[in-house]
Motif scaffolding. Structure first.
Motif, PDB file in Angstrom:
ATOM      1  N   ILE A 247       0.887  -1.212   0.043  1.00  0.00           N
ATOM      2  CA  ILE A 247      -0.013   0.074   0.042  1.00  0.00           C
ATOM      3  C   ILE A 247       0.748   1.359  -0.060  1.00  0.00           C
ATOM      4  N   PHE A 248       0.766   1.953  -0.945  1.00  0.00           N
ATOM      5  CA  PHE A 248       1.664   3.444  -1.112  1.00  0.00           C
ATOM      6  C   PHE A 248       0.868   4.270   0.024  1.00  0.00           C
ATOM      7  N   ALA A 249       1.952   4.754   0.630  1.00  0.00           N
ATOM      8  CA  ALA A 249       1.573   5.656   2.088  1.00  0.00           C
ATOM      9  C   ALA A 249       2.645   6.863   1.787  1.00  0.00           C
ATOM     10  N   VAL A 250       2.358   7.875   2.424  1.00  0.00           N
ATOM     11  CA  VAL A 250       3.231   9.218   2.280  1.00  0.00           C
ATOM     12  C   VAL A 250       3.619   9.482   3.669  1.00  0.00           C
ATOM     13  N   TRP A 251       4.914   9.677   3.710  1.00  0.00           N
ATOM     14  CA  TRP A 251       5.853  10.323   5.070  1.00  0.00           C
ATOM     15  C   TRP A 251       5.464  11.566   5.482  1.00  0.00           C
ATOM     16  N   SER A 252       4.950  12.028   6.677  1.00  0.00           N
ATOM     17  CA  SER A 252       4.655  13.263   6.830  1.00  0.00           C
ATOM     18  C   SER A 252       5.824  13.893   7.731  1.00  0.00           C
ATOM     19  N   GLU A 253       6.704  14.898   7.179  1.00  0.00           N
ATOM     20  CA  GLU A 253       7.830  15.552   7.881  1.00  0.00           C
ATOM     21  C   GLU A 253       7.269  16.123   9.423  1.00  0.00           C
ATOM     22  N   LYS A 254       5.824  16.764   9.225  1.00  0.00           N
ATOM     23  CA  LYS A 254       5.263  17.547  10.308  1.00  0.00           C
ATOM     24  C   LYS A 254       4.928  16.573  11.238  1.00  0.00           C
ATOM     25  N   THR A 255       4.527  15.501  11.004  1.00  0.00           N
ATOM     26  CA  THR A 255       3.835  14.320  12.243  1.00  0.00           C
ATOM     27  C   THR A 255       4.793  13.404  12.388  1.00  0.00           C
ATOM     28  N   CYS A 256       5.684  13.190  11.594  1.00  0.00           N
ATOM     29  CA  CYS A 256       6.697  11.916  11.619  1.00  0.00           C
ATOM     30  C   CYS A 256       6.044  10.703  11.782  1.00  0.00           C
ATOM     31  N   LYS A 257       4.928  10.628  10.841  1.00  0.00           N
ATOM     32  CA  LYS A 257       4.000   9.369  10.660  1.00  0.00           C
ATOM     33  C   LYS A 257       3.824   9.160   9.261  1.00  0.00           C
ATOM     34  N   TRP A 258       3.703   7.864   9.003  1.00  0.00           N
ATOM     35  CA  TRP A 258       3.335   7.231   7.720  1.00  0.00           C
ATOM     36  C   TRP A 258       1.785   7.550   7.659  1.00  0.00           C
ATOM     37  N   GLY A 259       1.000   7.994   6.522  1.00  0.00           N
ATOM     38  CA  GLY A 259      -0.335   8.027   6.234  1.00  0.00           C
ATOM     39  C   GLY A 259      -0.369   7.974   4.851  1.00  0.00           C
ATOM     40  N   LEU A 260      -1.850   7.833   4.689  1.00  0.00           N
ATOM     41  CA  LEU A 260      -2.481   7.978   3.320  1.00  0.00           C
ATOM     42  C   LEU A 260      -2.960   9.254   3.035  1.00  0.00           C
ATOM     43  N   PRO A 261      -2.665   9.719   1.494  1.00  0.00           N
ATOM     44  CA  PRO A 261      -3.079  11.030   1.229  1.00  0.00           C
ATOM     45  C   PRO A 261      -4.696  11.136   1.231  1.00  0.00           C
ATOM     46  N   GLY A 262      -5.151  12.201   1.649  1.00  0.00           N
ATOM     47  CA  GLY A 262      -6.530  12.491   1.426  1.00  0.00           C
ATOM     48  C   GLY A 262      -7.060  13.585   2.056  1.00  0.00           C
ATOM     49  N   GLY A 263      -8.248  14.085   1.993  1.00  0.00           N
ATOM     50  CA  GLY A 263      -8.851  15.274   2.803  1.00  0.00           C
ATOM     51  C   GLY A 263     -10.319  15.543   2.557  1.00  0.00           C
ATOM     52  N   GLY A 264     -10.944  16.565   2.708  1.00  0.00           N
ATOM     53  CA  GLY A 264     -12.209  17.000   2.519  1.00  0.00           C
ATOM     54  C   GLY A 264     -12.447  17.269   0.900  1.00  0.00           C
ATOM     55  N   VAL A 265     -13.482  17.121   0.678  1.00  0.00           N
ATOM     56  CA  VAL A 265     -14.244  17.279  -0.766  1.00  0.00           C
ATOM     57  C   VAL A 265     -14.599  18.873  -0.620  1.00  0.00           C
ATOM     58  N   LYS A 266     -14.120  19.611  -1.542  1.00  0.00           N
ATOM     59  CA  LYS A 266     -14.508  21.031  -1.723  1.00  0.00           C
ATOM     60  C   LYS A 266     -15.754  21.286  -2.683  1.00  0.00           C
ATOM     61  N   LEU A 267     -16.959  21.608  -2.368  1.00  0.00           N
ATOM     62  CA  LEU A 267     -17.756  21.450  -3.243  1.00  0.00           C
ATOM     63  C   LEU A 267     -17.753  22.421  -4.103  1.00  0.00           C
ATOM     64  N   ALA A 268     -17.156  23.820  -3.824  1.00  0.00           N
ATOM     65  CA  ALA A 268     -17.184  24.860  -4.923  1.00  0.00           C
ATOM     66  C   ALA A 268     -15.950  24.498  -5.842  1.00  0.00           C
ATOM     67  N   GLU A 269     -15.123  23.470  -5.692  1.00  0.00           N
ATOM     68  CA  GLU A 269     -13.831  23.387  -6.395  1.00  0.00           C
ATOM     69  C   GLU A 269     -13.879  22.158  -7.270  1.00  0.00           C
ATOM     70  N   ASP A 270     -14.248  21.061  -6.509  1.00  0.00           N
ATOM     71  CA  ASP A 270     -14.291  19.505  -7.372  1.00  0.00           C
ATOM     72  C   ASP A 270     -15.778  19.376  -7.838  1.00  0.00           C
ATOM     73  N   ALA A 271     -15.590  18.954  -9.124  1.00  0.00           N
ATOM     74  CA  ALA A 271     -16.802  18.431  -9.618  1.00  0.00           C
ATOM     75  C   ALA A 271     -17.357  17.171  -9.385  1.00  0.00           C
ATOM     76  N   SER A 272     -16.700  16.164  -8.892  1.00  0.00           N
ATOM     77  CA  SER A 272     -16.943  14.919  -8.459  1.00  0.00           C
ATOM     78  C   SER A 272     -15.851  14.434  -7.269  1.00  0.00           C
ATOM     79  N   PHE A 273     -16.298  13.387  -6.835  1.00  0.00           N
ATOM     80  CA  PHE A 273     -15.526  12.665  -5.943  1.00  0.00           C
ATOM     81  C   PHE A 273     -14.034  12.493  -6.475  1.00  0.00           C
ATOM     82  N   TRP A 274     -14.024  11.904  -7.703  1.00  0.00           N
ATOM     83  CA  TRP A 274     -12.970  11.750  -8.389  1.00  0.00           C
ATOM     84  C   TRP A 274     -11.902  12.791  -8.444  1.00  0.00           C
ATOM     85  N   ASP A 275     -12.772  13.933  -8.953  1.00  0.00           N
ATOM     86  CA  ASP A 275     -11.722  15.042  -8.995  1.00  0.00           C
ATOM     87  C   ASP A 275     -11.273  15.606  -7.763  1.00  0.00           C
TER      88      ASP A 275
END
Length: 103
Positions: A61-89
């Motif tokens: 599983i591809f994971a991202v190292w965070s220099e800020k938290t010194c932890k591995w994690g998955l990319p992600g975040g909230g959907v921006k209704l005004a910016e994203d046309a779909s959940f894929w975007d």
């Protein structure tokens, strides 16, 4: 401050009754955010793009190292209704921001 959580059992039907009008509002006003899962219609408000590779029975599983938290994690975040046309975007935007390093 520390906060204690009280664990309670919720009646699923009561939860559905409480959230039904909100769910119906989102369905009507933002149908592009609806995703069918089995018999249920759910709306997306968070995305986590996850790259999985299987090689000879081993799952990677591809994971991202965070220099800020010194932890591995998955990319992600909230959907921006005004910016994203779909959940894929939204998933593509989060991948570009957190993995490729540009918005």
């Amino acid at each position: 401050k520390a906060h204690l959580l009280q664990i309670i059992e919720l009646d699923p039907q009561k939860v559905l009754d409480l959230t039904r009008s909100y769910h119906e509002h989102v369905c009507a006003s933002s149908p592009h955010w609806m995703v069918s899962v089995g018999d249920a219609e759910l709306f997306v408000d968070h995305v986590t793009p996850c790259v999985v590779h299987v090689d000879d029975g081993v799952v990677f599983i591809f994971a991202v190292w965070s220099e800020k938290t010194c932890k591995w994690g998955l990319p992600g975040g909230g959907v921006k209704l005004a910016e994203d046309a779909s959940f894929w975007d939204a998933a593509c935007r989060e991948w570009n921001e957190e993995v490729l390093g540009f918005p």
